[in-house]
Structure formats: C-alpha cells, structure tokens
Design an enzyme around this catalytic site. Structure first.
Site, PDB file in Angstrom:
ATOM      1  N   GLU A 256      -0.386 -12.291 -23.792  1.00  0.00           N
ATOM      2  CA  GLU A 256      -0.073 -13.601 -24.387  1.00  0.00           C
ATOM      3  C   GLU A 256      -0.677 -14.633 -23.447  1.00  0.00           C
ATOM      4  O   GLU A 256      -0.215 -14.769 -22.314  1.00  0.00           O
ATOM      5  CB  GLU A 256       1.445 -13.814 -24.475  1.00  0.00           C
ATOM      6  CG  GLU A 256       2.191 -12.764 -25.260  1.00  0.00           C
ATOM      7  CD  GLU A 256       1.989 -12.896 -26.753  1.00  0.00           C
ATOM      8  OE1 GLU A 256       1.494 -13.943 -27.193  1.00  0.00           O
ATOM      9  OE2 GLU A 256       2.310 -11.949 -27.468  1.00  0.00           O
ATOM     10  N   CYS A 295       3.291 -22.926 -24.020  1.00  0.00           N
ATOM     11  CA  CYS A 295       2.116 -22.265 -24.602  1.00  0.00           C
ATOM     12  C   CYS A 295       1.873 -22.728 -26.026  1.00  0.00           C
ATOM     13  O   CYS A 295       0.751 -22.675 -26.517  1.00  0.00           O
ATOM     14  CB  CYS A 295       2.293 -20.758 -24.552  1.00  0.00           C
ATOM     15  SG  CYS A 295       3.819 -20.209 -25.327  1.00  0.00           S
TER      16      CYS A 295
HETATM   17  P1  NAP Z   1      -0.881 -17.174 -14.358  1.00  0.00           P
HETATM   18  O1  NAP Z   1      -1.255 -17.874 -13.132  1.00  0.00           O
HETATM   19  O2  NAP Z   1      -1.903 -16.445 -15.123  1.00  0.00           O
HETATM   20  O3  NAP Z   1       0.305 -16.176 -13.920  1.00  0.00           O
HETATM   21  C1  NAP Z   1       1.012 -15.419 -14.864  1.00  0.00           C
HETATM   22  C2  NAP Z   1       1.690 -14.260 -14.186  1.00  0.00           C
HETATM   23  O4  NAP Z   1       0.692 -13.340 -13.724  1.00  0.00           O
HETATM   24  C3  NAP Z   1       2.491 -14.645 -12.947  1.00  0.00           C
HETATM   25  O5  NAP Z   1       3.666 -13.871 -12.890  1.00  0.00           O
HETATM   26  C4  NAP Z   1       1.552 -14.291 -11.808  1.00  0.00           C
HETATM   27  O6  NAP Z   1       2.215 -14.037 -10.606  1.00  0.00           O
HETATM   28  C5  NAP Z   1       0.945 -13.037 -12.360  1.00  0.00           C
HETATM   29  N1  NAP Z   1      -0.314 -12.630 -11.745  1.00  0.00           N
HETATM   30  C6  NAP Z   1      -1.268 -13.401 -11.186  1.00  0.00           C
HETATM   31  N2  NAP Z   1      -2.294 -12.633 -10.757  1.00  0.00           N
HETATM   32  C7  NAP Z   1      -1.965 -11.352 -11.040  1.00  0.00           C
HETATM   33  C8  NAP Z   1      -2.616 -10.101 -10.836  1.00  0.00           C
HETATM   34  N3  NAP Z   1      -3.805 -10.004 -10.252  1.00  0.00           N
HETATM   35  N4  NAP Z   1      -1.978  -8.975 -11.240  1.00  0.00           N
HETATM   36  C9  NAP Z   1      -0.790  -9.044 -11.839  1.00  0.00           C
HETATM   37  N5  NAP Z   1      -0.133 -10.204 -12.057  1.00  0.00           N
HETATM   38  C10 NAP Z   1      -0.717 -11.340 -11.675  1.00  0.00           C
HETATM   39  O7  NAP Z   1      -0.186 -18.163 -15.404  1.00  0.00           O
HETATM   40  P2  NAP Z   1       0.917 -19.275 -15.125  1.00  0.00           P
HETATM   41  O8  NAP Z   1       0.263 -20.394 -14.388  1.00  0.00           O
HETATM   42  O9  NAP Z   1       2.148 -18.657 -14.550  1.00  0.00           O
HETATM   43  O10 NAP Z   1       1.291 -19.725 -16.592  1.00  0.00           O
HETATM   44  C11 NAP Z   1       0.595 -20.705 -17.318  1.00  0.00           C
HETATM   45  C12 NAP Z   1      -0.261 -20.065 -18.362  1.00  0.00           C
HETATM   46  O11 NAP Z   1       0.501 -19.172 -19.154  1.00  0.00           O
HETATM   47  C13 NAP Z   1      -0.855 -21.064 -19.339  1.00  0.00           C
HETATM   48  O12 NAP Z   1      -2.201 -20.780 -19.513  1.00  0.00           O
HETATM   49  C14 NAP Z   1      -0.086 -20.806 -20.631  1.00  0.00           C
HETATM   50  O13 NAP Z   1      -0.800 -21.096 -21.790  1.00  0.00           O
HETATM   51  C15 NAP Z   1       0.205 -19.369 -20.527  1.00  0.00           C
HETATM   52  N6  NAP Z   1       1.382 -19.034 -21.333  1.00  0.00           N
HETATM   53  C16 NAP Z   1       1.181 -18.340 -22.483  1.00  0.00           C
HETATM   54  C17 NAP Z   1       2.268 -18.010 -23.275  1.00  0.00           C
HETATM   55  C18 NAP Z   1       2.069 -17.237 -24.548  1.00  0.00           C
HETATM   56  O14 NAP Z   1       3.051 -16.769 -25.106  1.00  0.00           O
HETATM   57  N7  NAP Z   1       0.856 -17.064 -25.034  1.00  0.00           N
HETATM   58  C19 NAP Z   1       3.557 -18.377 -22.902  1.00  0.00           C
HETATM   59  C20 NAP Z   1       3.710 -19.083 -21.712  1.00  0.00           C
HETATM   60  C21 NAP Z   1       2.613 -19.410 -20.928  1.00  0.00           C
HETATM   61  P3  NAP Z   1       2.424 -15.205  -9.520  1.00  0.00           P
HETATM   62  O15 NAP Z   1       3.145 -16.300 -10.182  1.00  0.00           O
HETATM   63  O16 NAP Z   1       3.205 -14.504  -8.461  1.00  0.00           O
HETATM   64  O17 NAP Z   1       1.042 -15.604  -9.085  1.00  0.00           O
END
Ligand code: NAP
Length: 511
Positions: A256, A295
């Site tokens: 997602e 999102c």
């Molecule tokens: P993110 O930086 O991509 O992080 C998401 C999750 O992935 C966090 O728990 C992060 O951990 C983890 N992560 C990062 N690098 C990783 C790796 N190499 N291996 C495994 N896990 C890893 O996103 P965010 O800044 O938290 O969230 C914002 C984004 O989420 C926006 O783009 C938004 O559109 C999207 N979003 C989408 C939805 C949907 O349903 N489509 C819903 C909500 C949000 P850490 O935090 O510890 O780095």
C-alpha cells in the site's frame, strides 16, 4: 528519557544503543528513542510460527472474533491516553488523534462482526464443488486455509493505531500470528497499544509481537509461508519488492503506497448547489485533516475551466479559515507535520508544484518556530497535464486545482496521469457523467466515491477507509488490496483445490 520496547518471543526487550529520536513536532522536544539493533528477529518469527500460529488456529473463527472484540474494548479503554500520545508524538489535533484511535477500534469491532456466521472449522469454503469428469462422483472444491507463517506488518507513520490494527484484525481472524512494526516517528502510540494488547492476555502467546525501531534484518528471516503487508512510500516499496524473501523464497508481499488522489467536479454542478458546497467542504477537509498526511488525502482537484475562479475563491476561503497551531489548543484545526524530515519533504514538494502552478494560498514557508508547521496550500495550474502535479505525492496539506473541459474523456485522461490511486471522487448530480467517469477510472483506482445532492447529508468523505470496502490501488498506489470485509482474509490464507470422491469432499470440505 523513554526507550521504546519491543515485545518479541514472549518478552519485552530493547534494542542496543539510543536509536532514533521521536519528537513532539509542535515543540521539537525529544520524547523517546527507539532502537531495534541486535534484536533476534529470526527467533521472533520462529516463535510466531511455532507458538502463536498453532494456538490461534486451535481457537477457531468464533473465538478469534471474540478476541478481536475484546481487543477493541481494551484499546478503547486506553483511548484518552492514546489521544494524548497522538497529540504529543504525532502533532495530531484531538480530532485527528481520535480519528486514528477510533478507526482502529472500529475496524477490530467490524471484523468481529464480519466473522459472525462463519462455520466453526479450520478452513473457509471458496465457491461450489465442481464436477470434474463424466461421473458426478469425482469433484473439486476450493478451500482457504490459514498460512503457517507470520503476518509481518510494516506500517507508515501516519496512522500508528489504525494502520496497525486494521492489518492485525484481518490476519488474526484468519488464524495467522502477527509481528507489528510501526513507522518509527510515531511509534509511541503503537507501543502503548502493544502494551495494552499484551497485558490484556486476550491473545495466546506468540499471536502478537511488536517491533519498535527500524526493520533491521527482519526481511532476511521472512520465509515462504510468511506474509508481509507493507504500507509506506513507493521508494521503500521498491526496496522491499527486490528482497530475496519475495524474489527467491516466494513469501507474499502486499504493498500500500503513495497515491495522487483526485476529486472531480461535474460540469452540471453550479455555485450554490448542494454538490458544490459538499465538494468544497470535503476537498478542504481532505487537504487539512491530519495535516494532509493521509494516504487518501486529495492531491488533485479537477474543475471545469469556467468554474475554476469560483472554486478557487471558495477553497481559499475554507483553507484560510483553518486555524493552524498547537494541537493542544482547542481552537486549533490543523497541527504540524510529523517531524522535520516530513516538513522538508513537503516544502520541496510545494516548490516543485509552484514551478508549474500559481500559489493561491499557503506556501512552503515554515509558519512558526519551533514546530513543523506549514499552511494549507492550494495551487492553481493552467496546464492540467503539467508533469510535477502528477509525478509525486506531496505528503502534507497541499493540493493543485486543475482545469478541464467538463467532459468524461479529458477528466479521465488527467486523472490517469497519477498512475494508480487509492480513491477518486466525482461530485455531480448528472445521471450519466459519474457512471461513465467511474467506469473510465475504475482500472486505475481502488475506490470511486460518487457524491452529489442526493447523498450530501449522508456521505462519509472520500478519505475514510471503511473496513467493509477494499482499500488499495494499482500502479503507484502499490497494487495491493486490504480490508473489504472477509476479502481481507485472503492474503493470509492459501486457496487450495481439493479433488476427490464427492462424498469425501462434501463431508470433509463442504460448505
Ligand atoms: P516509509 O518511509 O516508506 O516507511 C514505511 C515503513 O517502512 C516504516 O515502518 C519504515 O520504518 C519501514 N521501512 C523503511 N525502510 C525499510 C526497509 N528497508 N525494510 C523494511 N522496512 C522499511 O513511509 P512513511 O514515511 O512512514 O509513510 C508515508 C508514506 O506512506 C506516504 O507515501 C503515504 O502515501 C504512504 N501511505 C500509504 C497508505 C496506503 O494505504 N496506501 C497508508 C498510509 C501511508 P522506519 O519508520 O523505522 O524507517
């Protein structure tokens, strides 16, 4: 200073070193740290598979549904404390924090309800038995059984409560143990929920594990029966998709990710119509709720060219009336972004959009210091196909108004530029326009929201993710699917075709 703990393999534990600082984005104060360094994540996954999985499967659907209902009650009992944490650690207004916490408990309750009527057995029947040869004696029947791995949930920072518990609800009801890894910036809220769940004793040991801090080498231990449900940016999704857990070992991955959600005003709607007021009200709310860190928030606003002036004026009025400030003050309607890195990313995004669109209100400046504040920002583009508008998600209270010619074909062409969305909304009282546009957009979006005069008093708003409807979208949105009532269990179960003697199949695997 608080150090967040993880609950792994039956005990609370803490990673080595200080780890990442979690801040109050209103004051800049460091509230806690989270580290996962040195934690044995392989042992945690083994614990889930060997201890949690068998115990959950032995419970059956009814007992698991009861557990979800009880969990909703336990989390709800902690509601006030969770709201306070949402205000402090996520910069949420009280209303935004409630949205997250109540969304979480409502989804748990909904899944307890969806399970009503499921027969008490170890599998789900999928369709009817099919005669496979000339003789009616030899038939095939599809069934779904819980996978024997762990549901690893990697969540985004923006919905620490809801994001975690909506995934957990589906996996636990399916009979699959979970390991929840929240987005680190707001993990204080998720950690508090994890404590509530563990201390409640509602779930059998091993059914729920929690990881505070970075993912570390978690994916290296993911095996073929495990399912990873990821929510986050498309950049991180790209990294995950290439991991050997999926490429070589065939574990399941649901993504997602980003979404440039669009909202379209029909040419039939005029100023003063209920549909016009609803359009402006919902667009402004979707832009500013949770400071646009949703999102499903609206990023692109399509309006017939001759109505751009009226919509711009109405939206600017709505957005400038939103009081931005300290979420602890009752007059505040929009709080800060979650941290400095989100602020910097939103400021860069606004600058990119401003290179092709005129600023109608707001802007990239930090509104006040300390704190990660930006104003609700509306831009107006003359060229509706200007690339930056459709290229990347600015994850804040920011949207661009785009003119179109009022026809289905051009609206569809513009919206499609977003390359896959979670939700697209159409506001119109016309009998044909919304239906024709919905069918044009459906291949590119997970949900189409049709609003107009007839439902003006009854709508939920396009940004509300409902447990009964699927959530997810193609392309940029990740290609995943979650929720959708009992459809949400599919990811955690294996569909298997069983062939054999009709009576054996009917008694052993019948509906
Ligand atoms: P993110 O930086 O991509 O992080 C998401 C999750 O992935 C966090 O728990 C992060 O951990 C983890 N992560 C990062 N690098 C990783 C790796 N190499 N291996 C495994 N896990 C890893 O996103 P965010 O800044 O938290 O969230 C914002 C984004 O989420 C926006 O783009 C938004 O559109 C999207 N979003 C989408 C939805 C949907 O349903 N489509 C819903 C909500 C949000 P850490 O935090 O510890 O780095």
């Amino acid at each position: 200073m608080t150090s967040l703990q993880s609950y792994l393999a039956g005990r609370w534990t803490q990673g080595a070193g200080q780890g990442t600082a979690l801040v109050d984005p209103t004051t800049g104060e460091v509230l806690a740290h989270a580290s996962s360094d040195g934690l044995d994540l392989g042992a945690a996954l083994a614990h889930g598979r060997e201890v949690g999985g068998p115990a959950l499967r032995a419970m059956g659907f009814a007992a698991r549904a009861e557990a979800l209902k009880a969990l909703a009650g336990a989390v709800h009992a902690e509601r006030e404390a969770l709201i306070e944490l949402g205000i402090a650690n996520a910069g949420n207004t009280r209303s935004d924090a409630k949205f997250d916490v109540d969304g979480a408990t409502a989804t748990l309750t909904a899944y307890a309800h969806f399970a009503k009527g499921l027969p008490e057995r170890a599998y789900l029947v999928d369709g009817e038995a099919i005669q496979l040869s000339r003789s009616p004696r030899f038939v095939g029947q599809h069934v779904r059984v819980p996978r024997r791995g762990v549901a690893v949930h990697v969540n985004a920072f923006n919905f620490p409560a809801w994001g975690m518990l909506e995934k957990a609800a589906c996996a636990l009801l399916a009979g699959v143990p979970v390991l929840e890894k929240p987005g680190t910036p707001t993990a204080m809220i998720a950690e508090r929920i994890a404590r509530v769940i563990v201390e409640s004793g509602i779930l059998p040991e091993g059914a729920f594990q929690f990881l505070a801090g970075g993912a570390g080498d978690l994916l290296d231990h993911v095996a073929s029966q495990d399912c990873v449900a990821f929510t986050g940016s498309s950049g991180t999704a790209r990294v995950l998709r290439r991991h050997a857990a999926f490429v070589e070992r065939g574990a399941r991955l649901n993504v997602e990710a980003d979404s440039l959600n669009a909202i379209v005003l029909g040419a039939d709607v005029g100023e003063g119509d209920d549909a016009f007021d609803l359009f402006v009200r919902e667009a402004a709310r979707e832009m500013t709720q949770k400071a646009g860190q949703k999102c499903t928030a609206v990023r692109r606003i399509l309006v017939p060219r001759e109505k751009v002036g009226a919509v711009r004026e109405a939206l600017v009025a709505a957005l400038t009336s939103v009081v931005v400030g300290d979420p602890r003050e009752s007059s505040t309607r929009m709080g800060p972004l979650t941290n400095e890195s989100q602020l910097a990313s939103v400021q860069e995004g606004i600058a990119r959009l401003a290179s092709v669109a005129e600023l109608a209100t707001g802007g990239a400046e930090r509104l006040r210091a300390p704190g990660c504040f930006v104003a609700p920002t509306l831009l107006v583009a003359d060229d509706p196909l200007a690339a930056p508008v459709h290229a990347d998600e600015v994850f804040g209270p920011v949207a661009t108004l785009l003119p179109y010619d009022g026809a289905v074909a051009q609206a569809a062409e513009i919206v499609r530029r977003g390359d896959g969305m979670l939700v697209c909304s159409v506001y119109s009282d016309d009998k044909r326009f919304p239906v024709e546009l919905a069918l044009e957009l459906a291949p590119y979006t997970g949900r189409v929201y049709l609003a107009g005069e007839k439902v003006a008093e009854h709508t939920t708003g396009p940004g509300l993710v409902l447990p009964a409807l699927v959530h997810g979208g193609p392309g940029r949105a990740g290609g995943g699917e979650e929720l959708g009532g009992l459809r949400g269990l599919e990811f955690y179960t294996q569909r298997t075709a069983i062939q054999g003697f009709k009576a054996l199949i009917e008694t052993g695997f019948g509906g």
